[in-house]
Design a protein around this motif. Structure first.
Motif, PDB file in Angstrom:
ATOM      1  N   GLU A 145       0.851  -1.194   0.000  1.00 30.75           N
ATOM      2  CA  GLU A 145       0.000   0.000   0.000  1.00 30.75           C
ATOM      3  C   GLU A 145       0.876   1.229   0.000  1.00 30.75           C
ATOM      4  OE1 GLU A 145      -3.359   0.349   2.918  1.00 30.75           O
ATOM      5  OE2 GLU A 145      -2.706  -1.702   3.352  1.00 30.75           O
ATOM      6  N   VAL A 146       0.735   2.048  -1.009  1.00 27.99           N
ATOM      7  CA  VAL A 146       1.464   3.310  -1.035  1.00 27.99           C
ATOM      8  C   VAL A 146       0.470   4.392  -0.632  1.00 27.99           C
ATOM      9  CG1 VAL A 146       2.750   4.932  -2.463  1.00 27.99           C
ATOM     10  CG2 VAL A 146       2.970   2.475  -2.864  1.00 27.99           C
ATOM     11  N   ARG A 147       0.763   5.061   0.474  1.00 26.89           N
ATOM     12  CA  ARG A 147      -0.180   6.053   1.015  1.00 26.89           C
ATOM     13  C   ARG A 147       0.456   7.429   1.049  1.00 26.89           C
ATOM     14  NH1 ARG A 147      -3.289   3.926  -0.300  1.00 26.89           N
ATOM     15  NH2 ARG A 147      -4.461   2.149   0.421  1.00 26.89           N
ATOM     16  N   ASN A 148      -0.088   8.343   0.252  1.00 32.56           N
ATOM     17  CA  ASN A 148       0.326   9.751   0.282  1.00 32.56           C
ATOM     18  C   ASN A 148       1.838   9.943   0.251  1.00 32.56           C
ATOM     19  OD1 ASN A 148      -2.168   9.362   2.432  1.00 32.56           O
ATOM     20  ND2 ASN A 148      -2.503  10.932   0.861  1.00 32.56           N
ATOM     21  N   LEU A 149       2.464   9.197  -0.610  1.00 31.58           N
ATOM     22  CA  LEU A 149       3.928   9.292  -0.716  1.00 31.58           C
ATOM     23  C   LEU A 149       4.347  10.658  -1.275  1.00 31.58           C
ATOM     24  CD1 LEU A 149       6.713   7.829  -0.598  1.00 31.58           C
ATOM     25  CD2 LEU A 149       6.318   7.175  -2.972  1.00 31.58           C
ATOM     26  N   LYS A 150       5.274  11.283  -0.557  1.00 31.50           N
ATOM     27  CA  LYS A 150       5.801  12.576  -1.020  1.00 31.50           C
ATOM     28  C   LYS A 150       7.318  12.492  -1.045  1.00 31.50           C
ATOM     29  CE  LYS A 150       2.287  15.816   0.704  1.00 31.50           C
ATOM     30  NZ  LYS A 150       1.461  15.212   1.760  1.00 31.50           N
ATOM     31  N   THR A 151       7.905  12.678  -2.207  1.00 35.18           N
ATOM     32  CA  THR A 151       9.365  12.713  -2.306  1.00 35.18           C
ATOM     33  C   THR A 151       9.771  13.999  -3.008  1.00 35.18           C
ATOM     34  OG1 THR A 151       9.422  10.306  -2.455  1.00 35.18           O
ATOM     35  CG2 THR A 151      11.418  11.495  -3.081  1.00 35.18           C
ATOM     36  N   TYR A 152      10.517  14.823  -2.296  1.00 36.28           N
ATOM     37  CA  TYR A 152      10.898  16.126  -2.831  1.00 36.28           C
ATOM     38  C   TYR A 152      12.416  16.201  -3.000  1.00 36.28           C
ATOM     39  CZ  TYR A 152       6.215  17.660  -1.243  1.00 36.28           C
ATOM     40  OH  TYR A 152       4.875  17.784  -1.030  1.00 36.28           O
ATOM     41  N   PHE A 153      12.831  16.944  -4.010  1.00 30.89           N
ATOM     42  CA  PHE A 153      14.253  17.253  -4.173  1.00 30.89           C
ATOM     43  C   PHE A 153      14.471  18.713  -3.810  1.00 30.89           C
ATOM     44  CE2 PHE A 153      13.727  13.586  -6.936  1.00 30.89           C
ATOM     45  CZ  PHE A 153      14.838  12.828  -6.596  1.00 30.89           C
ATOM     46  N   HIS A 154      15.343  18.925  -2.857  1.00 32.19           N
ATOM     47  CA  HIS A 154      15.608  20.304  -2.438  1.00 32.19           C
ATOM     48  C   HIS A 154      16.791  20.845  -3.217  1.00 32.19           C
ATOM     49  CE1 HIS A 154      12.743  19.981   0.906  1.00 32.19           C
ATOM     50  NE2 HIS A 154      13.091  18.713   0.867  1.00 32.19           N
ATOM     51  N   THR A 155      16.512  21.352  -4.399  1.00 39.08           N
ATOM     52  CA  THR A 155      17.587  21.854  -5.250  1.00 39.08           C
ATOM     53  C   THR A 155      17.857  23.312  -4.907  1.00 39.08           C
ATOM     54  OG1 THR A 155      16.162  22.691  -7.001  1.00 39.08           O
ATOM     55  CG2 THR A 155      16.701  20.358  -7.071  1.00 39.08           C
ATOM     56  N   PRO A 156      19.032  23.808  -5.304  1.00 42.34           N
ATOM     57  CA  PRO A 156      19.349  25.216  -5.025  1.00 42.34           C
ATOM     58  C   PRO A 156      18.317  26.165  -5.636  1.00 42.34           C
ATOM     59  CG  PRO A 156      21.287  24.052  -5.822  1.00 42.34           C
ATOM     60  CD  PRO A 156      20.142  23.115  -5.944  1.00 42.34           C
ATOM     61  N   ARG A 157      17.650  25.715  -6.697  1.00 39.54           N
ATOM     62  CA  ARG A 157      16.707  26.613  -7.358  1.00 39.54           C
ATOM     63  C   ARG A 157      15.291  26.469  -6.819  1.00 39.54           C
ATOM     64  NH1 ARG A 157      16.877  24.951 -12.890  1.00 39.54           N
ATOM     65  NH2 ARG A 157      15.437  26.635 -13.330  1.00 39.54           N
ATOM     66  N   VAL A 197       0.452  -5.471 -18.549  1.00 39.69           N
ATOM     67  CA  VAL A 197      -0.049  -5.209 -17.197  1.00 39.69           C
ATOM     68  C   VAL A 197      -1.553  -5.448 -17.039  1.00 39.69           C
ATOM     69  CG1 VAL A 197       1.778  -3.539 -16.785  1.00 39.69           C
ATOM     70  CG2 VAL A 197      -0.472  -2.737 -17.537  1.00 39.69           C
ATOM     71  N   ASP A 198      -1.968  -5.607 -15.790  1.00 43.84           N
ATOM     72  CA  ASP A 198      -3.389  -5.757 -15.475  1.00 43.84           C
ATOM     73  C   ASP A 198      -4.009  -4.395 -15.196  1.00 43.84           C
ATOM     74  OD1 ASP A 198      -2.800  -8.535 -15.387  1.00 43.84           O
ATOM     75  OD2 ASP A 198      -2.170  -8.308 -13.292  1.00 43.84           O
ATOM     76  N   ARG A 199      -3.292  -3.617 -14.384  1.00 44.69           N
ATOM     77  CA  ARG A 199      -3.795  -2.286 -14.039  1.00 44.69           C
ATOM     78  C   ARG A 199      -2.717  -1.279 -14.338  1.00 44.69           C
ATOM     79  NH1 ARG A 199      -5.573  -0.741  -8.737  1.00 44.69           N
ATOM     80  NH2 ARG A 199      -3.834  -1.971  -7.919  1.00 44.69           N
ATOM     81  N   MET A 200      -3.125  -0.036 -14.442  1.00 43.05           N
ATOM     82  CA  MET A 200      -2.173   0.959 -14.865  1.00 43.05           C
ATOM     83  C   MET A 200      -2.392   2.256 -14.097  1.00 43.05           C
ATOM     84  SD  MET A 200      -1.444   1.448 -18.783  1.00 43.05           S
ATOM     85  CE  MET A 200      -1.684   3.092 -19.315  1.00 43.05           C
ATOM     86  N   ASP A 241      -2.585   0.952  -4.465  1.00 44.09           N
ATOM     87  CA  ASP A 241      -2.427  -0.367  -3.850  1.00 44.09           C
ATOM     88  C   ASP A 241      -1.897  -1.328  -4.894  1.00 44.09           C
ATOM     89  OD1 ASP A 241      -3.528   0.582  -1.551  1.00 44.09           O
ATOM     90  OD2 ASP A 241      -5.568  -0.102  -2.024  1.00 44.09           O
ATOM     91  N   LEU A 242      -1.122  -2.275  -4.413  1.00 45.56           N
ATOM     92  CA  LEU A 242      -0.611  -3.302  -5.314  1.00 45.56           C
ATOM     93  C   LEU A 242      -1.096  -4.638  -4.783  1.00 45.56           C
ATOM     94  CD1 LEU A 242       1.342  -3.519  -7.767  1.00 45.56           C
ATOM     95  CD2 LEU A 242       3.147  -3.982  -6.106  1.00 45.56           C
ATOM     96  N   MET A 243      -1.798  -5.393  -5.652  1.00 51.50           N
ATOM     97  CA  MET A 243      -2.324  -6.690  -5.217  1.00 51.50           C
ATOM     98  C   MET A 243      -1.251  -7.753  -5.377  1.00 51.50           C
ATOM     99  SD  MET A 243      -5.250  -5.468  -4.700  1.00 51.50           S
ATOM    100  CE  MET A 243      -6.025  -3.958  -5.247  1.00 51.50           C
ATOM    101  N   GLN A 244      -1.422  -8.798  -4.600  1.00 52.69           N
ATOM    102  CA  GLN A 244      -0.482  -9.902  -4.679  1.00 52.69           C
ATOM    103  C   GLN A 244      -0.423 -10.470  -6.096  1.00 52.69           C
ATOM    104  OE1 GLN A 244      -1.263 -13.610  -2.319  1.00 52.69           O
ATOM    105  NE2 GLN A 244      -0.006 -12.489  -0.866  1.00 52.69           N
ATOM    106  N   GLY A 245       0.768 -10.595  -6.640  1.00 52.83           N
ATOM    107  CA  GLY A 245       0.952 -11.234  -7.939  1.00 52.83           C
ATOM    108  C   GLY A 245       0.469 -10.445  -9.140  1.00 52.83           C
ATOM    109  N   GLU A 246      -0.037  -9.243  -8.941  1.00 49.05           N
ATOM    110  CA  GLU A 246      -0.560  -8.519 -10.102  1.00 49.05           C
ATOM    111  C   GLU A 246       0.536  -7.783 -10.856  1.00 49.05           C
ATOM    112  OE1 GLU A 246      -3.135  -5.110 -10.061  1.00 49.05           O
ATOM    113  OE2 GLU A 246      -2.179  -4.279  -8.281  1.00 49.05           O
TER     114      GLU A 246
END
Ligand SMILES: Nc1ncnc2c1ncn2[C@@H]1O[C@H](COP(=O)(O)OP(=O)(O)OP(=O)(O)O)[C@@H](O)[C@H]1O
Ligand SMILES: [Mg+2]
Lengths: 335, 330
Positions: B7-19, B222-225, B31-36
């Motif tokens: 389960e990926v919940r509200n993932l936030k990944t930021y890059f703090h660049t000089p700009r 793929v099954d889902r996208m 969500d990712l199901m088993q084996g999908e």
């Protein structure tokens, strides 16, 4: 092509290189048209040594003695024959010592001092450089790096002079000159070994301090480059231990260009010796070369030059033969 | 329905660049199901690789995971220690990178690269057990046993990719992330390698997140996208629905831009280009390029919501668009 065949071919090439160097070494002075015996006698005459009418007689005697009375081709054949026995003839300035005796007496000092310190600074410099580039290295390691980088910008003979001034002249912790205490006789005893070690520490230190940074900078650069490569990402994604990634993936790859320059630098160990040995009056081949040049002792100079060429050619041979073991991408043409 | 493995919940990944701050992954949930088999598509720079590396907690400075939860079998891997996380990699979540280039260490043999991962997780197996495992893995990806003794430069692109797949499945992970695994291969090899990946994945029972921008490949595999745009997921749907009746205008345009054999006219693209990640537009990030946008799109951001069973999208105008195209699709 099999490995054996490759080795034979590669060794033949080494012999060819040394042979051509020896040949140039033979013909170059003779092409100058100067007669070394007459030149030397003339020089003596200038100093007031009376030679008089007998000069032709003296020249004849010396020519015979140095083998200069036979035709050039015969001289050349004799010279090559002598060379295979490492017989480089007598020295001019320290007659009757032979060139091989002189080189034989000085080379071990040079190799002992320079080889050890070069290997030492290579190994520790490379590891240090790799650690500086490694993200999880403790900060204190990184914080001492500017010191080494600064030292590497100072020529080692200058560094040597500083070390001499502080540790030998001011603090008197170490002897200031020579390879061992004057007056003692070189012998295989513990006492003598300690004395030799004491004498070699300052020159070794000046070399190590000034070249450690050089190796560290090179290694840091390649290591940073390697860290950006895909296989490093995959190595981390594989959940490998940090140690495994650092040594087997990072260092192992970053070391390859380092080793090439290291092998080349080994070839220059002997020539690099000159300045350190002069500064520390160390009884190695560099000091011998320096003195021989001052005294225009051609046979010794030629002998040392030949030794240098031999050293560089051998080092190149070692890289060529050894590198495919370290880097499988370099093939000997056998697949 | 199959149980959820990740389960990926509200993932936030930021890059703090000089700009400025680059919100490469902003509030992404799925969500990712088993084996999908799950596809993640989007333009270059939309943040797909950043999602992949975040799942492995391999984001490097100036990047940082700012928030969210990553629940692998219910356990939040963002809370694990570094050493615990190291053990999750390969054994829990494995990465298959684009192996055709230089994903393999050039100076050590394939055998060693298959073994070292196992060693650093399982401890030491006997020599025979290791060798048996290596041979099993190689034959599992249709490689001959001799490959174990080879170096990367002696392998073709397809073979290297297979080795990477073998590495990916060697610890029987629950999730395999394949980041553009075949983009450097020619179409024929690509198809065969994808077959191998599918077979290996089914054998191990792992779920696959396939990252890429090849819509054709996605449709087959793929099954889902999930469709990503400027750091956000704009739509998550079963792959059949995505092609037949895309929900989000961006998905619609993305599918429209896939060339077909029947329509031999000019290639359609998406007008405009992705905004700079440093100056994202207000409201819905897609609004400047969206043919349906109005003031509401500029003023407020529509949260991702379940539009119909199993289909999520983040768009104000879904109902309006549906009325325009009642048949669905374009
Ligand atoms: N180390 C970094 N420093 C700063 N910004 C970064 C860094 N890595 C990625 N980004 C930014 O994050 C955004 C997403 O990048 P990412 O590599 O995840 O895209 P992607 O969807 O995988 O693209 P592609 O299809 O080209 O692989 C980009 O805007 C990129 O500029
Ligand atoms: Mg990417």
């Amino acid at each position: 092509m099999t490995t054996a065949k490759y080795l034979v071919r590669r060794f033949t090439f080494l012999v060819l290189v040394v042979w051509s160097a020896a040949t140039i070494n033979f013909f170059l002075p003779r092409m100058s048209g100067r007669d070394p015996v007459r030149a030397r006698l003339a020089a003596q005459a200038m100093k007031g040594v009376s030679i008089g009418k007998g000069i032709d007689k003296i020249v004849e005697t010396y020519d015979k003695k140095f083998g200069l009375d036979v035709p050039l081709t015969q001289q050349y054949i004799n010279y090559l024959g002598d060379l295979t026995r490492f017989d480089l003839g007598p020295s001019f300035s320290r007659y009757p010592m032979t060139v091989s005796q002189l080189i034989g007496a000085t080379l071990p000092w040079t190799l002992g001092l320079l080889l050890t310190s070069t290997v030492f600074s290579f190994v520790f410099g490379s590891i240090f450089g790799a650690l500086v580039a490694w993200p999880s290295t403790p900060d204190w390691v990184r914080s001492i790096s500017p010191m080494f980088f600064a030292f590497s910008a100072i020529p080692y003979y200058l560094l040597g002079l500083f070390l001499l001034y502080f540790f030998a002249y001011t603090l008197k912790w170490f002897p200031g000159a020579g390879g061992y205490q004057l007056g003692t006789i070189p012998e295989p005893s513990l006492e003598f070994a300690i004395d030799v070690l004491k004498h070699s520490l300052l020159p070794a230190f000046s070399i190590i301090l000034s070249s450690l940074g050089f190796w560290a900078i090179g290694m840091r650069g390649t290591m940073i480059m390697v860290e950006g490569l895909d296989y490093m990402t995959l190595a981390e994604a594989k959940g490998l231990k940090g140690r495994t990634i650092l040594w087997k993936y990072g260092l192992r790859n970053a070391l390859l260009p380092q080793i090439t320059s290291f092998a080349l630098s080994l070839g220059f160990v002997v020539s690099g010796a000159v300045l350190v040995e002069i500064v520390f009056a160390y009884p190695g081949i560099g000091l011998l070369l320096f003195n021989s040049i001052k005294q225009t002792d051609f046979p010794v100079i030629q002998g040392i030059v030949l030794t240098l060429i031999g050293a560089i050619a051998t080092a190149t041979l070692i890289i060529d033969v050894g590198l495919p073991f370290l880097d499988p991408r370099i093939s000997r043409g056998d697949n | 329905m199959k149980p959820i493995v990740l389960e990926v919940r509200n993932l936030k990944t930021y890059f703090h660049t000089p700009r400025g701050v680059v919100k490469a992954v902003d509030d992404v949930s799925f969500d990712l199901m088993q084996g999908e088999r799950f596809g993640l598509v989007g333009e270059s720079g939309s943040g797909k690789t950043t999602v992949a590396l975040s799942l492995l907690r391999m984001i490097k400075a100036p990047g940082q995971i700012e928030g969210g939860q990553l629940l692998l079998d219910g356990q939040d891997i963002l809370k694990l220690s570094d050493e615990e996380m190291r053990r999750i990699r390969l054994a829990g979540i494995a990465l298959v990178t684009q192996g055709a280039m230089n994903a393999l260490n050039p100076v050590i043999r394939v055998r060693e690269q298959l073994i070292d991962g196992i060693k650093d997780h399982d401890g030491n197996l006997s020599r025979e057990a290791m060798e048996a495992r290596v041979q099993e893995l190689l034959s599992g990806v249709d490689l001959i046993p001799q490959v174990a003794d080879m170096y990367a430069h002696q392998l073709s692109g397809g073979m290297k990719q297979r080795v990477c797949i073998a590495i990916g499945i060697c610890m029987r992970p629950k999730v395999i992330i394949a980041d553009e695994p075949t983009s450097a291969l020619d179409v024929v090899v690509q198809r065969r390698v994808m077959e191998t990946l599918r077979r290996a994945q089914e054998e191990v029972g792992a779920a696959v997140i396939l990252v890429g921008h090849d819509m054709g490949l996605m449709a087959q595999f793929v099954d889902r996208m999930a469709v990503m745009y400027a750091g956000k997921l704009v739509e998550v749907s079963p792959v059949r629905n995505v092609f037949q009746e895309p929900l989000h205008p961006y998905t619609e345009l993305l599918i429209d831009s896939v060339p077909t054999l029947t329509e031999k006219d000019v290639l359609k693209g998406i007008q405009g280009s992705m905004p700079s990640m440093l100056g994202l537009p207000s409201g819905c990030v897609f609004n400047p390029r969206c043919p349906y946008s109005d003031e509401s799109c500029v003023s407020t951001l529509q949260e991702t919501k379940e539009v119909e069973a199993g289909r999520w999208a983040a768009c104000h105008k879904i109902d309006a668009i549906r009325n325009l195209n009642p048949s669905g699709g374009v």
